[in-house]
Design a protein around this motif. Structure first.
Motif, PDB file in Angstrom:
ATOM      1  N   UNK A 107       0.842  -1.202   0.000  1.00 40.54           N
ATOM      2  CA  UNK A 107       0.000   0.000   0.000  1.00 40.54           C
ATOM      3  C   UNK A 107       0.874   1.247   0.000  1.00 40.54           C
ATOM      4  N   UNK A 108       0.370   2.289  -0.629  1.00 46.30           N
ATOM      5  CA  UNK A 108       1.107   3.550  -0.698  1.00 46.30           C
ATOM      6  C   UNK A 108       0.124   4.674  -0.979  1.00 46.30           C
ATOM      7  N   UNK A 109       0.498   5.911  -0.607  1.00 45.43           N
ATOM      8  CA  UNK A 109      -0.371   7.061  -0.858  1.00 45.43           C
ATOM      9  C   UNK A 109      -0.031   7.773  -2.165  1.00 45.43           C
ATOM     10  N   UNK A 110       1.011   7.300  -2.866  1.00 50.60           N
ATOM     11  CA  UNK A 110       1.411   7.921  -4.131  1.00 50.60           C
ATOM     12  C   UNK A 110       0.988   7.040  -5.302  1.00 50.60           C
ATOM     13  N   UNK A 111       0.025   7.497  -6.069  1.00 45.97           N
ATOM     14  CA  UNK A 111      -0.424   6.745  -7.237  1.00 45.97           C
ATOM     15  C   UNK A 111       0.664   6.669  -8.301  1.00 45.97           C
ATOM     16  N   UNK A 112       1.512   7.700  -8.344  1.00 48.39           N
ATOM     17  CA  UNK A 112       2.613   7.685  -9.308  1.00 48.39           C
ATOM     18  C   UNK A 112       3.599   6.567  -9.024  1.00 48.39           C
ATOM     19  N   UNK A 113       3.939   6.380  -7.769  1.00 46.98           N
ATOM     20  CA  UNK A 113       4.845   5.297  -7.382  1.00 46.98           C
ATOM     21  C   UNK A 113       4.182   3.941  -7.595  1.00 46.98           C
TER      22      UNK A 113
END
Length: 263
Positions: A107-113
């Protein structure tokens, strides 16, 4: 270097733990956005060159750090693993190779990553083993006791509320499960300390600006490292978040540290 949970540490009250200095460190002090929104935007901006910058700025040693952190889970043989702040999925992919669990959720908050991470996963035909999704560490969508192990590599400094994020990870970790955190720290040895401070203050931001046109991201990196509650203080925070059997291992003269805790 190893410290067990019996080391004497000054107790931190719940009131004191509500906010830490690094919680207020943001990429852009002029922005009115919350820290998590600023961090997401920053990583979206540098996503395309993030992996390359990591290899260049660390001399490739960050790969060794990740491997050493994952070895802390080897004896546990976890089947279901959560990778928080998964970024471009480097740790998730390495976890699959080294530990071979049944499934890894990143999970991550950066859609780009995440977009770059999904491409890596697809290119390696690991879509059945690794799932990447948007997720806020402070509001994980998973039910209690969902995972056998949780990993976070260079992500806890970016939490808007450190204690809340750690408590959420404790919640979704099953009893007997283990958390492994890999995070930058400040070396204390003579010579190494001075070199490191100069490198982080001048070289890293300059390289970041040259290679990604985002010097602010690497100034933020240094500022957040300087303010982060490391060492025994972080172990105490882990314990206050509900973890036990806490310990740490310093790597590369203290430039990086592995923190572990069990539920």
């Amino acid at each position: 270097m190893y410290h067990n949970q019996g080391s004497p540490v000054k107790s931190i009250s719940s009131r004191d733990m509500e906010k830490f200095a690094h919680d207020s460190i943001v990429p852009d002090e002029q922005s009115t956005l919350e820290k998590k929104d600023q961090v997401a935007g920053m990583f979206n901006d540098i996503a395309g060159r993030y992996d390359m910058l990591n290899r260049i700025l660390s001399g490739g040693i960050d790969i060794i750090w990740r491997k050493k952190a994952l070895r802390e889970l080897k004896s546990l043989r976890p089947a279901k693993i959560l990778d928080v702040a998964t970024g471009t999925a480097d740790v998730a992919i390495m976890t699959n190779r080294l530990l071979q669990p049944q499934h890894i959720t990143g999970v991550d908050i950066s859609e780009g990553m995440l977009a770059l991470g999904r491409k890596k996963v697809d290119d390696l035909n690991l879509g059945q083993v690794i799932t990447l999704e948007y997720g806020d560490s402070e509001q994980l969508r998973f039910e209690d006791n969902s995972f056998d192990a949780i990993t976070v590599a260079f992500g806890v400094r970016n939490f808007q509320n450190l204690l809340k994020g750690l408590q959420e990870m404790n919640r979704v970790l099953r009893p007997g499960g283990k958390l492994v955190v890999l995070e930058f720290s400040k070396p204390t040895g003579m010579g190494v300390k001075q070199f490191y401070e100069l490198y982080m203050k001048y070289a890293a931001p300059a390289a970041g600006k040259l290679l990604s046109s985002n010097q602010e991201a690497y100034e933020y990196l240094n500022n957040s490292i300087q303010a982060f509650p490391e060492g025994e203080q972080f172990l105490q925070i882990l314990r206050n978040a509900g973890f036990s059997k806490t310990y740490l291992k310093k790597l590369s003269f203290g430039i990086c540290t592995i923190y572990c805790g069990s539920k």
